[in-house]
Design a protein around this motif. Structure first.
Motif, PDB file in Angstrom:
ATOM      1  N   ILE A 276     119.148 111.187 122.929  1.00  0.00           N
ATOM      2  CA  ILE A 276     119.741 111.490 124.236  1.00  0.00           C
ATOM      3  C   ILE A 276     120.238 110.211 124.901  1.00  0.00           C
ATOM      4  CG2 ILE A 276     119.268 112.423 126.528  1.00  0.00           C
ATOM      5  CD1 ILE A 276     117.189 114.257 125.233  1.00  0.00           C
ATOM      6  N   LYS A 277     119.446 109.159 124.826  1.00  0.00           N
ATOM      7  CA  LYS A 277     119.808 107.889 125.449  1.00  0.00           C
ATOM      8  C   LYS A 277     121.080 107.312 124.837  1.00  0.00           C
ATOM      9  CE  LYS A 277     117.897 103.250 126.207  1.00  0.00           C
ATOM     10  NZ  LYS A 277     116.695 102.386 126.007  1.00  0.00           N
ATOM     11  N   ASP A 278     121.179 107.330 123.513  1.00  0.00           N
ATOM     12  CA  ASP A 278     122.358 106.782 122.838  1.00  0.00           C
ATOM     13  C   ASP A 278     123.611 107.594 123.152  1.00  0.00           C
ATOM     14  OD1 ASP A 278     120.746 104.853 121.769  1.00  0.00           O
ATOM     15  OD2 ASP A 278     120.565 105.796 119.788  1.00  0.00           O
ATOM     16  N   GLU A 279     123.487 108.919 123.147  1.00  0.00           N
ATOM     17  CA  GLU A 279     124.659 109.763 123.366  1.00  0.00           C
ATOM     18  C   GLU A 279     125.151 109.665 124.806  1.00  0.00           C
ATOM     19  OE1 GLU A 279     127.716 112.588 122.624  1.00  0.00           O
ATOM     20  OE2 GLU A 279     126.518 111.218 121.383  1.00  0.00           O
ATOM     21  N   PHE A 280     124.250 109.820 125.760  1.00  0.00           N
ATOM     22  CA  PHE A 280     124.668 109.774 127.162  1.00  0.00           C
ATOM     23  C   PHE A 280     125.047 108.359 127.579  1.00  0.00           C
ATOM     24  CE2 PHE A 280     122.826 113.923 127.195  1.00  0.00           C
ATOM     25  CZ  PHE A 280     123.416 114.584 128.251  1.00  0.00           C
ATOM     26  N   GLY A 281     124.288 107.383 127.105  1.00  0.00           N
ATOM     27  CA  GLY A 281     124.611 105.995 127.453  1.00  0.00           C
ATOM     28  C   GLY A 281     125.966 105.571 126.931  1.00  0.00           C
ATOM     29  N   GLY A 282     126.309 106.011 125.714  1.00  0.00           N
ATOM     30  CA  GLY A 282     127.597 105.638 125.139  1.00  0.00           C
ATOM     31  C   GLY A 282     128.771 106.326 125.804  1.00  0.00           C
ATOM     32  N   LYS A 283     128.533 107.472 126.448  1.00  0.00           N
ATOM     33  CA  LYS A 283     129.622 108.200 127.090  1.00  0.00           C
ATOM     34  C   LYS A 283     129.735 107.877 128.581  1.00  0.00           C
ATOM     35  CE  LYS A 283     130.496 110.531 123.308  1.00  0.00           C
ATOM     36  NZ  LYS A 283     130.107 111.922 123.121  1.00  0.00           N
ATOM     37  N   VAL A 284     128.639 107.532 129.232  1.00  0.00           N
ATOM     38  CA  VAL A 284     128.641 107.292 130.674  1.00  0.00           C
ATOM     39  C   VAL A 284     128.943 105.836 131.007  1.00  0.00           C
ATOM     40  CG1 VAL A 284     127.207 107.335 132.758  1.00  0.00           C
ATOM     41  CG2 VAL A 284     127.059 109.201 131.105  1.00  0.00           C
ATOM     42  N   ILE A 285     128.445 104.920 130.183  1.00  0.00           N
ATOM     43  CA  ILE A 285     128.584 103.486 130.457  1.00  0.00           C
ATOM     44  C   ILE A 285     129.750 102.929 129.646  1.00  0.00           C
ATOM     45  CG2 ILE A 285     127.424 101.257 130.392  1.00  0.00           C
ATOM     46  CD1 ILE A 285     124.768 102.721 130.536  1.00  0.00           C
ATOM     47  N   GLU A 286     130.672 102.275 130.328  1.00  0.00           N
ATOM     48  CA  GLU A 286     131.795 101.628 129.652  1.00  0.00           C
ATOM     49  C   GLU A 286     131.312 100.395 128.883  1.00  0.00           C
ATOM     50  OE1 GLU A 286     134.816 102.729 129.503  1.00  0.00           O
ATOM     51  OE2 GLU A 286     134.637 104.393 130.926  1.00  0.00           O
ATOM     52  N   LYS A 287     132.113  99.990 127.895  1.00  0.00           N
ATOM     53  CA  LYS A 287     131.734  98.865 127.053  1.00  0.00           C
ATOM     54  C   LYS A 287     131.557  97.583 127.859  1.00  0.00           C
ATOM     55  CE  LYS A 287     133.290  96.130 123.094  1.00  0.00           C
ATOM     56  NZ  LYS A 287     134.330  95.965 122.042  1.00  0.00           N
ATOM     57  N   MET A 296     121.412 102.625 129.977  1.00  0.00           N
ATOM     58  CA  MET A 296     120.838 103.953 130.146  1.00  0.00           C
ATOM     59  C   MET A 296     119.337 103.834 129.926  1.00  0.00           C
ATOM     60  SD  MET A 296     121.402 107.281 130.563  1.00  0.00           S
ATOM     61  CE  MET A 296     120.425 108.766 130.329  1.00  0.00           C
ATOM     62  N   ASP A 297     118.554 104.336 130.855  1.00  0.00           N
ATOM     63  CA  ASP A 297     117.100 104.191 130.782  1.00  0.00           C
ATOM     64  C   ASP A 297     116.444 105.560 130.984  1.00  0.00           C
ATOM     65  OD1 ASP A 297     114.605 102.555 130.769  1.00  0.00           O
ATOM     66  OD2 ASP A 297     114.431 103.357 132.794  1.00  0.00           O
ATOM     67  N   ILE A 298     115.462 105.851 130.140  1.00  0.00           N
ATOM     68  CA  ILE A 298     114.721 107.109 130.241  1.00  0.00           C
ATOM     69  C   ILE A 298     113.246 106.782 130.428  1.00  0.00           C
ATOM     70  CG2 ILE A 298     114.094 109.276 129.122  1.00  0.00           C
ATOM     71  CD1 ILE A 298     116.652 109.139 127.540  1.00  0.00           C
ATOM     72  N   ARG A 299     112.704 107.241 131.535  1.00  0.00           N
ATOM     73  CA  ARG A 299     111.285 107.018 131.800  1.00  0.00           C
ATOM     74  C   ARG A 299     110.539 108.301 131.460  1.00  0.00           C
ATOM     75  NH1 ARG A 299     109.355 105.155 137.728  1.00  0.00           N
ATOM     76  NH2 ARG A 299     109.820 107.344 138.187  1.00  0.00           N
ATOM     77  N   ARG A 300     109.875 108.291 130.326  1.00  0.00           N
ATOM     78  CA  ARG A 300     109.170 109.485 129.872  1.00  0.00           C
ATOM     79  C   ARG A 300     107.811 109.596 130.540  1.00  0.00           C
ATOM     80  NH1 ARG A 300     105.252 107.883 126.284  1.00  0.00           N
ATOM     81  NH2 ARG A 300     105.638 106.138 124.869  1.00  0.00           N
ATOM     82  N   VAL A 301     107.214 110.778 130.412  1.00  0.00           N
ATOM     83  CA  VAL A 301     105.923 111.031 131.024  1.00  0.00           C
ATOM     84  C   VAL A 301     104.869 110.162 130.349  1.00  0.00           C
ATOM     85  CG1 VAL A 301     105.449 112.957 129.442  1.00  0.00           C
ATOM     86  CG2 VAL A 301     104.277 112.827 131.648  1.00  0.00           C
ATOM     87  N   SER A 302     103.940 109.652 131.139  1.00  0.00           N
ATOM     88  CA  SER A 302     102.866 108.815 130.612  1.00  0.00           C
ATOM     89  C   SER A 302     101.655 109.681 130.284  1.00  0.00           C
ATOM     90  CB  SER A 302     102.474 107.741 131.637  1.00  0.00           C
ATOM     91  OG  SER A 302     101.375 106.980 131.167  1.00  0.00           O
ATOM     92  N   TYR A 303     101.041 109.383 129.146  1.00  0.00           N
ATOM     93  CA  TYR A 303      99.870 110.163 128.734  1.00  0.00           C
ATOM     94  C   TYR A 303      98.563 109.434 129.051  1.00  0.00           C
ATOM     95  CZ  TYR A 303      99.877 106.985 124.705  1.00  0.00           C
ATOM     96  OH  TYR A 303      99.857 105.861 123.915  1.00  0.00           O
ATOM     97  N   ARG A 304      98.655 108.267 129.680  1.00  0.00           N
ATOM     98  CA  ARG A 304      97.449 107.515 130.033  1.00  0.00           C
ATOM     99  C   ARG A 304      97.410 107.304 131.537  1.00  0.00           C
ATOM    100  NH1 ARG A 304      96.316 102.486 126.162  1.00  0.00           N
ATOM    101  NH2 ARG A 304      94.311 102.730 127.227  1.00  0.00           N
ATOM    102  N   ASP A 305      96.220 107.394 132.092  1.00  0.00           N
ATOM    103  CA  ASP A 305      96.030 107.200 133.518  1.00  0.00           C
ATOM    104  C   ASP A 305      96.154 105.721 133.844  1.00  0.00           C
ATOM    105  OD1 ASP A 305      94.073 106.756 136.019  1.00  0.00           O
ATOM    106  OD2 ASP A 305      94.863 108.807 136.048  1.00  0.00           O
ATOM    107  N   ILE A 306      96.792 105.420 134.978  1.00  0.00           N
ATOM    108  CA  ILE A 306      97.025 104.031 135.350  1.00  0.00           C
ATOM    109  C   ILE A 306      95.719 103.268 135.546  1.00  0.00           C
ATOM    110  CG2 ILE A 306      97.182 104.591 137.810  1.00  0.00           C
ATOM    111  CD1 ILE A 306      99.276 102.398 138.055  1.00  0.00           C
ATOM    112  N   PHE A 307      94.681 103.961 135.959  1.00  0.00           N
ATOM    113  CA  PHE A 307      93.411 103.291 136.188  1.00  0.00           C
ATOM    114  C   PHE A 307      92.726 102.921 134.874  1.00  0.00           C
ATOM    115  CE2 PHE A 307      94.148 105.887 139.980  1.00  0.00           C
ATOM    116  CZ  PHE A 307      94.110 104.899 140.948  1.00  0.00           C
ATOM    117  N   ASP A 308      93.057 103.613 133.786  1.00  0.00           N
ATOM    118  CA  ASP A 308      92.518 103.242 132.485  1.00  0.00           C
ATOM    119  C   ASP A 308      93.120 101.940 131.977  1.00  0.00           C
ATOM    120  OD1 ASP A 308      91.045 105.569 132.529  1.00  0.00           O
ATOM    121  OD2 ASP A 308      92.542 106.726 131.416  1.00  0.00           O
ATOM    122  N   LEU A 309      94.276 101.574 132.523  1.00  0.00           N
ATOM    123  CA  LEU A 309      94.963 100.359 132.080  1.00  0.00           C
ATOM    124  C   LEU A 309      94.720  99.176 133.005  1.00  0.00           C
ATOM    125  CD1 LEU A 309      98.421 102.033 131.289  1.00  0.00           C
ATOM    126  CD2 LEU A 309      96.584 101.531 129.676  1.00  0.00           C
ATOM    127  N   ALA A 310      93.868  99.347 134.005  1.00  0.00           N
ATOM    128  CA  ALA A 310      93.697  98.314 135.030  1.00  0.00           C
ATOM    129  C   ALA A 310      93.246  96.989 134.424  1.00  0.00           C
ATOM    130  CB  ALA A 310      92.701  98.795 136.088  1.00  0.00           C
TER     131      ALA A 310
END
Length: 360
Positions: A276-287, A296-310
């Motif tokens: 998805i990132k390659d296709e949309f990024g290549g069509k939306v963003i000029e060279k 093009m940036d995709i922020r996916r859902v995190s599966y770890r709690d932020i407090f576990d990474l403290a």
């Protein structure tokens, strides 16, 4: 009696395939639909029409989560998905289309149909977003795999029903089979008797002169319900592996759930998001804009709690590896305009030399 249909072909258990496919596809679709799609210029996120369409309301009839779930379903079921942009900037998912491929020029998409409307004009490849799931048609692979599993499941299921079936015979004496009224009354009596045996815990049936009912049931050894479930799970496991989903995650096993979730995100979700990132990024963003740092940036859902990474975040910050805003981006948050977060800091214990002395 020679006209009776005594055999029913039930080996093609289509619902087994649909259940397995929908279980896997829905899991992927629900995960991707929680992602945030955005364009970044340098360190800043661009909030414009494209951001709104990708994350809030792609078109007049769908929310963003519904839109992306539909994209994933079509992408996996049909092995491809075509998204066009209407004159009103709506993002629309094509239900049917014809792709004309060329070697040296852009491909052409024609006969694009969305629900009950078919576009009369053609679309160039640069005007649409075209996603392809795999080089191999997954549907064909699933159908081939199911042909064996479906037959095995159907036979085991039917044998289990046969093993618990009540079978009986009825002997009739001195019955005028040519009399329609007699046949009707007799058939009604047999039907009522059968319903009584099938529905009631206790059934009392009056004996009739010239009418003898005898059960022929004989429990045979065969597949148990647990063995039938193993066949179902076996097909589901193979299908999950094809899509990159750990089978343990599909079955809800709690052992090593974090490890399985990490593998699911790495080998199933991230490759789809990369497409998805390659296709949309290549069509939306000029060279030229891409070369100037627009991404093009995709922020996916995190599966770890932020407090576990403290603790890990504290080590990365105190060791001078990342500054505060870089860590915020790693955690999925946006940068903030705070000078102290742009600084790299090293705590005193990291400044000691190998000999153990303090570094002045």
């Amino acid at each position: 009696m020679y006209d009776f249909d005594l055999i029913e072909d039930t080996s093609n258990r289509v619902y087994l395939k649909r259940l397995a496919i929908e279980t896997c596809v829905n899991m992927i679709a629900r995960t991707i639909s929680q992602s945030e799609f955005r364009v970044k210029k340098g360190k800043d996120v661009v909030y414009d029409e494209f951001y709104y369409r990708m994350n809030v309301r792609p078109n007049k009839n769908q929310s963003a989560s519904q839109f992306w779930q539909t994209v994933v379903h079509k992408l996996i079921h049909d092995n491809e998905c075509l998204i066009i942009k209407s004159d009103s900037n709506d993002l629309l998912i094509a239900d049917d289309f014809t792709r004309i491929e060329y070697g040296l020029v852009e491909d052409i998409f024609k006969d694009v149909t969305i629900k009950n409307y078919t576009f009369q004009r053609s679309f160039r490849a640069s005007d649409v977003f075209y996603l392809q799931y795999s080089n191999e048609d997954v549907s064909r692979m699933i159908t081939g795999l199911f042909s064996d599993y479906g037959e095995l499941f159907g036979r085991m299921f039917e044998f289990q029903k046969y093993n618990n079936q009540i079978r009986s015979t009825v002997d009739l004496e001195n019955v005028n089979s040519k009399d329609p009224e007699t046949k009707r009354k007799l058939q009604k009596f047999i039907d009522d008797m059968y319903d009584a045996f099938r529905k009631k815990a206790f059934a009392i049936v009056p004996q009739q002169r010239g009418f003898v009912y005898e059960e022929k049931s004989n429990r045979a050894s065969g597949a148990s319900v647990d063995e039938i479930n193993k066949v179902t799970n076996g097909f589901l496991d193979h299908l999950a592996k094809v899509m990159g989903i750990p089978p343990a995650l599909i079955h809800g096993d709690m052992a090593d759930v974090e490890k399985n979730t990490r593998n699911f995100m790495t080998f199933c979700i991230d490759p789809l998001l990369k497409k998805i990132k390659d296709e949309f990024g290549g069509k939306v963003i000029e060279k030229k804009d891409y070369l100037n740092g627009e991404r093009m940036d995709i922020r996916r859902v995190s599966y770890r709690d932020i407090f576990d990474l403290a603790s890990a975040v504290d080590k990365l910050r105190s060791g001078g590896i990342y500054n505060g805003n870089e860590l915020r981006e790693k955690l999925g948050d946006e940068r903030v305009d705070e000078p102290i977060l742009e600084e790299y800091v090293i705590t005193k214990n990291y400044t000691e030399t190998i000999e153990g002395g303090d570094k002045e």
